[in-house]
Scaffold this active site. Structure first.
Site, mmCIF file in Angstrom:
data_model
loop_
_atom_site.group_PDB
_atom_site.id
_atom_site.type_symbol
_atom_site.label_atom_id
_atom_site.label_comp_id
_atom_site.label_asym_id
_atom_site.label_seq_id
_atom_site.Cartn_x
_atom_site.Cartn_y
_atom_site.Cartn_z
ATOM 1 N N HIS A 295 4.273 6.057 7.990
ATOM 2 C CA HIS A 295 4.263 5.550 9.511
ATOM 3 C C HIS A 295 4.398 6.736 10.186
ATOM 4 O O HIS A 295 5.100 7.751 10.303
ATOM 5 C CB HIS A 295 5.558 4.752 9.818
ATOM 6 C CG HIS A 295 5.719 3.655 9.024
ATOM 7 N ND1 HIS A 295 4.791 2.646 8.657
ATOM 8 C CD2 HIS A 295 6.531 3.170 8.029
ATOM 9 C CE1 HIS A 295 4.955 1.818 7.590
ATOM 10 N NE2 HIS A 295 6.130 2.400 7.499
ATOM 11 N N HIS B 79 5.337 6.099 1.004
ATOM 12 C CA HIS B 79 6.140 5.155 0.141
ATOM 13 C C HIS B 79 5.332 4.028 0.128
ATOM 14 O O HIS B 79 4.121 3.654 0.554
ATOM 15 C CB HIS B 79 7.460 4.714 0.954
ATOM 16 C CG HIS B 79 7.095 4.179 2.382
ATOM 17 N ND1 HIS B 79 6.963 4.935 3.431
ATOM 18 C CD2 HIS B 79 7.056 3.128 2.634
ATOM 19 C CE1 HIS B 79 6.803 4.050 4.437
ATOM 20 N NE2 HIS B 79 6.749 3.020 4.192
ATOM 21 N N LYS C 216 7.966 4.413 13.692
ATOM 22 C CA LYS C 216 8.357 3.409 12.808
ATOM 23 C C LYS C 216 9.268 3.917 11.784
ATOM 24 O O LYS C 216 8.824 3.708 10.687
ATOM 25 C CB LYS C 216 7.078 2.662 12.290
ATOM 26 C CG LYS C 216 7.659 1.385 11.587
ATOM 27 C CD LYS C 216 6.542 0.567 10.933
ATOM 28 C CE LYS C 216 6.930 -0.587 10.212
ATOM 29 N NZ LYS C 216 5.809 -1.089 9.349
ATOM 30 N N ARG D 74 -2.472 3.906 5.918
ATOM 31 C CA ARG D 74 -2.810 3.502 4.406
ATOM 32 C C ARG D 74 -3.393 4.283 3.670
ATOM 33 O O ARG D 74 -4.545 4.834 4.133
ATOM 34 C CB ARG D 74 -3.039 2.032 4.228
ATOM 35 C CG ARG D 74 -2.144 1.198 4.826
ATOM 36 C CD ARG D 74 -2.760 -0.459 4.724
ATOM 37 N NE ARG D 74 -1.532 -1.317 5.026
ATOM 38 C CZ ARG D 74 -1.946 -1.723 6.586
ATOM 39 N NH1 ARG D 74 -2.793 -1.309 7.411
ATOM 40 N NH2 ARG D 74 -1.103 -2.656 7.092
ATOM 41 N N SER E 52 0.977 -1.251 0.068
ATOM 42 C CA SER E 52 0.139 0.054 0.030
ATOM 43 C C SER E 52 1.036 1.252 0.078
ATOM 44 O O SER E 52 1.834 1.209 0.387
ATOM 45 C CB SER E 52 -0.923 0.160 1.020
ATOM 46 O OG SER E 52 -0.011 -0.032 2.574
ATOM 47 N N GLN F 299 1.567 4.241 1.792
ATOM 48 C CA GLN F 299 1.364 4.218 3.311
ATOM 49 C C GLN F 299 2.485 5.295 3.914
ATOM 50 O O GLN F 299 3.485 5.809 3.211
ATOM 51 C CB GLN F 299 1.729 3.170 3.947
ATOM 52 C CG GLN F 299 3.195 2.450 3.507
ATOM 53 C CD GLN F 299 3.121 0.793 4.196
ATOM 54 O OE1 GLN F 299 4.081 0.709 5.065
ATOM 55 N NE2 GLN F 299 2.483 -0.154 3.313
ATOM 56 N N GLU G 135 12.319 3.314 9.177
ATOM 57 C CA GLU G 135 12.786 1.851 8.546
ATOM 58 C C GLU G 135 13.784 2.245 7.543
ATOM 59 O O GLU G 135 14.157 3.403 7.162
ATOM 60 C CB GLU G 135 11.422 1.274 8.191
ATOM 61 C CG GLU G 135 10.805 1.781 7.091
ATOM 62 C CD GLU G 135 9.557 1.313 6.523
ATOM 63 O OE1 GLU G 135 9.201 1.093 5.235
ATOM 64 O OE2 GLU G 135 8.821 0.665 7.336
ATOM 65 N N LYS H 120 -6.951 -3.443 2.266
ATOM 66 C CA LYS H 120 -7.207 -3.177 3.829
ATOM 67 C C LYS H 120 -7.628 -1.669 4.154
ATOM 68 O O LYS H 120 -7.845 -0.886 3.077
ATOM 69 C CB LYS H 120 -5.789 -3.168 4.569
ATOM 70 C CG LYS H 120 -5.057 -4.436 4.500
ATOM 71 C CD LYS H 120 -3.755 -4.507 5.077
ATOM 72 C CE LYS H 120 -3.229 -5.999 4.997
ATOM 73 N NZ LYS H 120 -1.685 -5.710 5.413
#
Length: 424
Positions: free
Chosen positions: A117, A279, A140, A298, A113, A115, A142, A304
């Site tokens: 964070h 991203h 989050k 998302r 997706s 999305q 990453e 979802k």
């Protein structure tokens, strides 16, 4: 004394697999291969194997493996709580009795997706407001380190590129002439805040389009691009959009891809993402490391739940191509990837036949993943044979010497070494 005591606390782990539907199916997924080697689980050929998790997050916790007398059902999280000294005092003081990072392998067959964070403040708010959707109060950040060629959409394109995108008739139809004009009228003398406001406005308009309008515009775009492909070569981004449309027909995320940088990582290159940066991973396999969180907001390319309002309001709207990390050599056989986040770093070790290397004792914990090959781990007076699929937890202040008689490829995740230098 602490060093000697901790040597006995090097533990083999059983990882956890997530079978999200975007994962690669069966034996073609590195995640499936590692799962079978790590735990002896049977790989089902038509089942997707998306993520292999190594860490303490409640959505996919690691367990201690047999062989150390603690039994198979002892979770790494519980064991660390009972043995907090394995983290080292600085990590314990900063993050409490838990691992601050989560280590993963991803096998991506189709796009994840679009999305972002949340940062810590927003994560705590979302946990309070929507605990069924947002499971923890942590941020989050990453990093994805490519194993194969790895493709992603990441961050917004530049103002000049954005003006080109707003020439696409199907996008103008969705965002409206007024929002498009707001961007097209901006020049280089205008301040960053004005650019950010205009980008936010046009992107929010796009993502908020009704399902009916999105489906109609994407169908128009698709037929126009198919017709134009007979007369000219489509751009890479146009080809990508047609590919995404096959995966997620009628999804607004398909058309929003025009707004993002299209990034292709070669094996050994890494991409890092801070909080509130948009991203979508598209294809390939990677090592991923992040702060211990599973919060995802998302807005497209997904069946979802979508939280478009939250996503559009939380983004930084920074523009420009992301930094790509190529790593730097720690030794002839070890390359380090150091993102600008305290919680984690990743080392890649490729050891040729007959070679040896040392991971020096450090003040924080590590997780090692043996990705390919076979070798020997020596720590203190102990010696263990390790083979591909093995995952080991190493406590703070543990020096590990690795040798191989074949060839060995492994990855190590640990707390960012800059954290120890700045918190002395």
């Amino acid at each position: 004394m602490a060093k000697a005591a901790n040597v006995d606390k090097v533990k083999r782990l059983r990882g956890w697999v997530q079978n999200y539907d975007w994962g690669r199916c069966g034996a073609e997924a590195q995640v499936a291969r590692l799962l079978a080697l790590n735990s002896g689980a049977e790989v089902k050929p038509d089942r997707p194997y998306a993520e292999f998790w190594m860490g303490t997050h409640d959505s996919g916790p690691s367990f201690l493996a047999d062989g150390y007398g603690e039994g198979q059902n002892v979770g790494l999280k519980e064991w660390i709580r009972e043995n907090p000294n394995v983290l080292g005092h600085k990590v314990l003081e900063k993050w409490g009795p838990d691992l601050p990072f989560l280590f993963k392998v991803l096998s991506v067959a189709k796009a994840l997706s679009i999305q972002a964070h949340p940062d810590k403040e927003l994560a705590k708010e979302l946990l309070k407001l929507k605990p069924n959707l947002y499971k923890d109060g942590n941020h989050k950040p990453e990093m994805a380190l490519a194993i194969t060629e790895f493709r992603a959409l990441c961050g917004f394109i530049t103002l000049e590129e954005l003006k080109g995108v707003l020439d696409i008739p199907e996008i103008v139809e969705l965002v409206g002439n007024a929002s498009a004009k707001q961007v097209l009228d901006i020049d280089k003398q205008d301040g960053a805040e004005k650019v950010k406001y205009a980008l936010r406005s046009v992107f929010t308009q796009l993502m908020s389009a009704s399902k009916e309008m999105a489906t109609k515009s994407i169908a128009k775009l698709k037929s126009r691009l198919h017709a134009e492909s007979q007369l000219r070569c489509l751009t890479e981004k146009e080809q990508l959009v047609l590919h995404l449309e096959k995966q997620y027909p009628g999804d607004i995320g398909v058309i929003s891809a025009f707004f993002f940088n299209y990034v292709k990582l070669n094996p050994g290159e890494a991409l890092y993402l801070g909080a509130n940066e948009p991203h979508a991973y598209l294809s390939g396999e990677c090592i991923e490391c992040m702060a211990t969180s599973d919060n995802v907001v998302r807005a497209g390319l997904t069946p979802k739940h979508r939280d478009i309002q939250t996503l559009c309001s939380m983004l930084t709207y920074k523009q420009g191509y992301p930094d790509i990390l190529k790593g730097f050599p720690l030794s002839p056989y070890i390359t380090r990837y150091l993102p600008p986040f305290e919680e984690f770093e990743v080392d890649c070790c490729i050891l040729p036949k007959g070679a040896s290397t040392v991971f020096p004792a450090i003040p924080g914990p590590s997780i090692f993943l043996v990705f390919l090959g076979k070798g020997t781990f020596r720590f203190g007076s102990r010696e263990d044979i390790v083979t591909e699929g093995d995952v080991l937890f190493a406590p703070s202040n543990t020096e590990i010497t690795i040798t191989t008689s074949s060839e060995l490829q492994l990855y190590r995740a640990g707390v960012n070494s800059r954290f120890f230098h700045t918190s002395l």
